[in-house]
Design a protein around this motif. Structure first.
Motif, mmCIF file in Angstrom:
data_model
loop_
_atom_site.group_PDB
_atom_site.id
_atom_site.type_symbol
_atom_site.label_atom_id
_atom_site.label_comp_id
_atom_site.label_asym_id
_atom_site.label_seq_id
_atom_site.Cartn_x
_atom_site.Cartn_y
_atom_site.Cartn_z
ATOM 1 N N VAL A 5 47.140 4.650 44.789
ATOM 2 C CA VAL A 5 47.551 5.323 46.398
ATOM 3 C C VAL A 5 47.967 6.684 45.939
ATOM 4 C CG1 VAL A 5 48.498 5.198 48.519
ATOM 5 C CG2 VAL A 5 47.030 3.356 47.567
ATOM 6 N N ARG A 6 49.315 6.465 45.139
ATOM 7 C CA ARG A 6 49.992 7.773 44.933
ATOM 8 C C ARG A 6 49.198 8.762 44.134
ATOM 9 N NH1 ARG A 6 53.742 8.420 40.253
ATOM 10 N NH2 ARG A 6 54.895 10.413 40.538
ATOM 11 N N ARG A 18 48.889 22.055 47.856
ATOM 12 C CA ARG A 18 50.321 21.609 48.191
ATOM 13 C C ARG A 18 50.620 21.051 46.685
ATOM 14 N NH1 ARG A 18 52.107 23.572 52.500
ATOM 15 N NH2 ARG A 18 53.679 21.927 52.573
ATOM 16 N N PHE A 19 51.829 20.912 46.652
ATOM 17 C CA PHE A 19 52.521 20.314 45.382
ATOM 18 C C PHE A 19 52.500 18.758 45.244
ATOM 19 C CE2 PHE A 19 54.452 24.253 46.114
ATOM 20 C CZ PHE A 19 54.325 24.897 44.867
ATOM 21 N N GLU A 20 52.361 18.334 43.967
ATOM 22 C CA GLU A 20 52.390 16.951 43.894
ATOM 23 C C GLU A 20 53.883 16.328 44.137
ATOM 24 O OE1 GLU A 20 51.047 15.229 40.102
ATOM 25 O OE2 GLU A 20 49.451 16.685 39.969
ATOM 26 N N ARG A 21 53.960 15.048 44.579
ATOM 27 C CA ARG A 21 55.299 14.560 44.597
ATOM 28 C C ARG A 21 55.513 13.384 43.436
ATOM 29 N NH1 ARG A 21 57.265 14.064 50.344
ATOM 30 N NH2 ARG A 21 56.842 15.950 51.314
ATOM 31 N N GLU A 22 56.690 13.203 43.107
ATOM 32 C CA GLU A 22 57.132 12.496 42.067
ATOM 33 C C GLU A 22 57.416 11.273 42.837
ATOM 34 O OE1 GLU A 22 57.339 13.138 38.802
ATOM 35 O OE2 GLU A 22 56.445 14.703 39.143
ATOM 36 N N VAL A 23 57.810 11.091 44.046
ATOM 37 C CA VAL A 23 58.108 9.681 44.451
ATOM 38 C C VAL A 23 56.787 9.444 45.353
ATOM 39 C CG1 VAL A 23 60.448 10.241 44.408
ATOM 40 C CG2 VAL A 23 59.291 10.951 46.542
#
Length: 94
Positions: A5-6, A18-23
């Motif tokens: 899902v992440r 958009r930017f990826e998220r680490e969390v």
């Protein structure tokens, strides 16, 4: 192996500028707006759309729901994210 899902959310983020998220995080209002813009969905007609309204519009537009009225406004599940990723042209890194 199918993406998590992440990974799906991050692929959609990248495909919509958009930017990826680490969390692990669900989509923000701005990210949902970017998804709508990428899909060519105009949500500005209804004024300032809420996140739940944008999720419903996205579900109806990509065919997850039969209509806007039938669309669920909850956060996206993995199967929803897979359909959305295909529609926005997201790609995954192995």
């Amino acid at each position: 192996m199918s993406p998590t899902v992440r990974e799906l959310r991050n692929a959609i983020r990248v495909a919509t500028g958009r930017f990826e998220r680490e969390v692990k995080a669900s989509f923000t209002k701005e990210e949902l707006q970017a998804v709508c813009e990428t899909l060519g969905v105009d949500v500005s007609e209804a004024g300032r759309s809420s996140t739940s309204q944008m999720r419903r519009v996205i579900r109806a537009h990509v065919g997850i729901a039969e209509s806007l009225e039938a669309a669920d406004d909850s956060t996206f599940r993995k199967t929803d994210l897979q359909v959305i990723a295909d529609e926005v042209g997201a790609s995954f890194e192995p």
